[in-house]
Design a protein around this motif. Sequence first.
Motif, PDB file in Angstrom:
ATOM      1  N   PRO A 164       0.827  -1.207   0.000  1.00 50.84           N
ATOM      2  CA  PRO A 164       0.000   0.000   0.000  1.00 50.84           C
ATOM      3  C   PRO A 164       0.864   1.261   0.000  1.00 50.84           C
ATOM      4  N   ASP A 165       0.326   2.310  -0.619  1.00 54.36           N
ATOM      5  CA  ASP A 165       1.069   3.573  -0.644  1.00 54.36           C
ATOM      6  C   ASP A 165       0.565   4.558   0.405  1.00 54.36           C
ATOM      7  N   LEU A 166      -0.490   4.186   1.140  1.00 54.87           N
ATOM      8  CA  LEU A 166      -0.999   5.023   2.224  1.00 54.87           C
ATOM      9  C   LEU A 166      -1.651   4.126   3.259  1.00 54.87           C
ATOM     10  N   VAL A 167      -1.248   4.274   4.516  1.00 54.95           N
ATOM     11  CA  VAL A 167      -1.812   3.491   5.618  1.00 54.95           C
ATOM     12  C   VAL A 167      -2.229   4.457   6.725  1.00 54.95           C
ATOM     13  N   VAL A 168      -3.428   4.274   7.247  1.00 53.04           N
ATOM     14  CA  VAL A 168      -3.939   5.087   8.345  1.00 53.04           C
ATOM     15  C   VAL A 168      -4.529   4.157   9.396  1.00 53.04           C
ATOM     16  N   THR A 169      -4.207   4.386  10.659  1.00 50.58           N
ATOM     17  CA  THR A 169      -4.839   3.647  11.748  1.00 50.58           C
ATOM     18  C   THR A 169      -5.421   4.635  12.741  1.00 50.58           C
ATOM     19  N   ARG A 170      -6.491   4.217  13.387  1.00 46.85           N
ATOM     20  CA  ARG A 170      -7.112   5.015  14.436  1.00 46.85           C
ATOM     21  C   ARG A 170      -7.276   4.132  15.662  1.00 46.85           C
ATOM     22  N   ARG A 171      -6.727   4.596  16.766  1.00 41.16           N
ATOM     23  CA  ARG A 171      -6.799   3.834  18.012  1.00 41.16           C
ATOM     24  C   ARG A 171      -7.887   4.401  18.915  1.00 41.16           C
ATOM     25  N   VAL A 172      -8.091   3.746  20.041  1.00 39.19           N
ATOM     26  CA  VAL A 172      -9.231   4.076  20.891  1.00 39.19           C
ATOM     27  C   VAL A 172      -9.180   5.505  21.423  1.00 39.19           C
ATOM     28  N   ASP A 173      -8.000   6.086  21.550  1.00 42.31           N
ATOM     29  CA  ASP A 173      -7.903   7.440  22.094  1.00 42.31           C
ATOM     30  C   ASP A 173      -7.902   8.514  21.021  1.00 42.31           C
ATOM     31  N   ASP A 174      -7.986   8.108  19.757  1.00 43.79           N
ATOM     32  CA  ASP A 174      -8.018   9.067  18.667  1.00 43.79           C
ATOM     33  C   ASP A 174      -9.425   9.624  18.469  1.00 43.79           C
ATOM     34  N   ALA A 175      -9.537  10.535  17.513  1.00 41.56           N
ATOM     35  CA  ALA A 175     -10.841  11.067  17.152  1.00 41.56           C
ATOM     36  C   ALA A 175     -11.723   9.967  16.583  1.00 41.56           C
ATOM     37  N   PRO A 214     -13.317   7.221  14.718  1.00 41.80           N
ATOM     38  CA  PRO A 214     -12.607   6.478  13.671  1.00 41.80           C
ATOM     39  C   PRO A 214     -13.222   6.633  12.284  1.00 41.80           C
ATOM     40  N   PHE A 215     -14.532   6.843  12.220  1.00 43.44           N
ATOM     41  CA  PHE A 215     -15.161   6.924  10.904  1.00 43.44           C
ATOM     42  C   PHE A 215     -14.729   8.164  10.130  1.00 43.44           C
ATOM     43  N   GLU A 216     -14.223   9.172  10.840  1.00 46.76           N
ATOM     44  CA  GLU A 216     -13.769  10.377  10.147  1.00 46.76           C
ATOM     45  C   GLU A 216     -12.645  10.066   9.171  1.00 46.76           C
ATOM     46  N   ALA A 217     -11.810   9.075   9.494  1.00 49.67           N
ATOM     47  CA  ALA A 217     -10.687   8.739   8.613  1.00 49.67           C
ATOM     48  C   ALA A 217     -11.176   8.264   7.252  1.00 49.67           C
ATOM     49  N   MET A 225     -12.588  -2.417  10.482  1.00 48.95           N
ATOM     50  CA  MET A 225     -13.154  -1.712  11.616  1.00 48.95           C
ATOM     51  C   MET A 225     -13.409  -2.721  12.731  1.00 48.95           C
ATOM     52  N   SER A 226     -12.841  -2.490  13.903  1.00 48.15           N
ATOM     53  CA  SER A 226     -13.027  -3.424  15.006  1.00 48.15           C
ATOM     54  C   SER A 226     -14.437  -3.311  15.575  1.00 48.15           C
ATOM     55  N   TYR A 227     -14.910  -4.417  16.112  1.00 49.17           N
ATOM     56  CA  TYR A 227     -16.224  -4.419  16.753  1.00 49.17           C
ATOM     57  C   TYR A 227     -16.315  -3.344  17.819  1.00 49.17           C
ATOM     58  N   ASP A 228     -15.259  -3.200  18.616  1.00 48.04           N
ATOM     59  CA  ASP A 228     -15.294  -2.314  19.774  1.00 48.04           C
ATOM     60  C   ASP A 228     -15.464  -0.848  19.384  1.00 48.04           C
ATOM     61  N   ALA A 229     -15.027  -0.476  18.167  1.00 46.62           N
ATOM     62  CA  ALA A 229     -15.209   0.903  17.713  1.00 46.62           C
ATOM     63  C   ALA A 229     -16.686   1.261  17.634  1.00 46.62           C
ATOM     64  N   GLY A 230     -17.515   0.299  17.234  1.00 45.30           N
ATOM     65  CA  GLY A 230     -18.942   0.562  17.148  1.00 45.30           C
ATOM     66  C   GLY A 230     -19.672   0.354  18.460  1.00 45.30           C
ATOM     67  N   ALA A 231     -19.145  -0.539  19.308  1.00 44.36           N
ATOM     68  CA  ALA A 231     -19.815  -0.847  20.570  1.00 44.36           C
ATOM     69  C   ALA A 231     -19.538   0.180  21.649  1.00 44.36           C
ATOM     70  N   ARG A 232     -18.451   0.925  21.519  1.00 46.11           N
ATOM     71  CA  ARG A 232     -18.015   1.812  22.601  1.00 46.11           C
ATOM     72  C   ARG A 232     -19.055   2.836  23.031  1.00 46.11           C
ATOM     73  N   PRO A 240      -6.314  -1.555  16.851  1.00 46.01           N
ATOM     74  CA  PRO A 240      -6.854  -0.241  16.489  1.00 46.01           C
ATOM     75  C   PRO A 240      -8.347  -0.328  16.204  1.00 46.01           C
ATOM     76  N   ASP A 241      -9.024   0.793  16.381  1.00 49.49           N
ATOM     77  CA  ASP A 241     -10.425   0.851  15.973  1.00 49.49           C
ATOM     78  C   ASP A 241     -10.552   0.666  14.472  1.00 49.49           C
ATOM     79  N   LEU A 242      -9.642   1.280  13.738  1.00 47.66           N
ATOM     80  CA  LEU A 242      -9.728   1.277  12.289  1.00 47.66           C
ATOM     81  C   LEU A 242      -8.346   1.141  11.690  1.00 47.66           C
ATOM     82  N   MET A 243      -8.221   0.289  10.674  1.00 42.23           N
ATOM     83  CA  MET A 243      -7.007   0.165   9.872  1.00 42.23           C
ATOM     84  C   MET A 243      -7.406   0.349   8.413  1.00 42.23           C
ATOM     85  N   LEU A 244      -6.724   1.255   7.709  1.00 41.58           N
ATOM     86  CA  LEU A 244      -7.014   1.531   6.310  1.00 41.58           C
ATOM     87  C   LEU A 244      -5.730   1.481   5.495  1.00 41.58           C
TER      88      LEU A 244
END
Length: 394
Positions: free
Chosen positions: A8-19, A21-24, A39-46, A57-61
């Motif tokens: 991949p030429d671009l990788v983005v991750t969002r962890r639990v303390d970030d903004a 995750p769907f914004e990414a 998208m991890s289950y916990d990102a939606g359940a939190r 991470p909540d989100l890996m792209l």
Amino acid sequence: MSYVACEPDLVVTRRVDDAAPFEALRNPAFAGGGVVGLMSYDAGARPATGERGGDWPDLMLARYPALLAFDHQTKEVRAVGRGRTEAQAREQAHRAAAWLALARAPTTPSAPASAFEGETAGDVYEAAVADVVARIAAGELFQANIARAWSGRLAAGRDPFDVFLRLSVARGAAYGGFWRLGDRAIVSNSPELFLTFDEESGRIEARPIKGTRPRDSDPARDAALAAELAASSKDRAENLMIVDLMRNDLARAALSGSVQVEGLFKLERHPTVHHLVSTVSAEAAAGFGPAEVLEATFPPGSITGAPKHQAMKVIAAHERPRGPWCGSLFGWGLAGDRNLTASVLIRTAAFEQDDTGWRWRAQAGAGIVADSDPHAERLETGAKIQALREALAG
């Protein structure tokens, strides 16, 4: 469709303390497609549970400039390239096409793990099921998906891709996949579609699974199990509850009046289980793109329960953070189109690499309703995990 991509030429991750995750997903850099995400289950359940834990991470792209798209119906493969200019995109397409010359027939490796150990005893799971049944009787909720977990380590020198090869040889699933990003990897043998979204037509489609029976090597017994599932009022009621939940979830992203149930209780046969599958569709409202559709509906209703927020609270009372399991692995614009396809990460093992190799964790759950029998639900989780058990430990 199946896809192969790397580098991949671009990788983005969002962890639990970030903004959020769907914004990414709204990053303009991803608007051209070629995106794989988890998208991890916990990102939606939190929002319901308040939990902040979990190792993933909540989100890996990841955005892939070159990939191969395999069309199983037409038996064709297309090389797809992306770039800032037409010349760069063409160069990436040529790079992907060159991978075909490197292809070779896979061999089936030996089992890469020596053991498949449950994290808790079976009677602990049965007690959790009994607790949920009691909560349902008290009017707290109608249904909750409660899971068991297994974990361990791969043998020295072994790789998660070995597990994927063992699954794919005889038991490949419609929404299965292997994805590695750095020191994390996912091996999924999921038969379940969370949703598809076609940006051009606006069509959203979800196909929730509820209702399970094990397969049997004896054809007559196997047919009897399938017939039993198709006729089961309990399983049909369980499926119908989730269909109603998915109607409500899709309505958050849909034009008013466009949500439809296109099919109920279709019997599907998979290598180790029979399932009941229903289909719900909708037309997206104006302004809803892939990020908005995912945010409105996540996490998948089939692996939470009803009412959804209360079910997630009950799940959190009995399970540690789920991580990738029952989240979603999705592809966005992979074939040069504007389509989103997102799976439900059931039948999935998550892998993390450390200094001594790879450790893994896998889960299997069952939808608990008022008349659930704790022992029968435990046996159902065993049937659901069987293919992964064999792929990991033989």
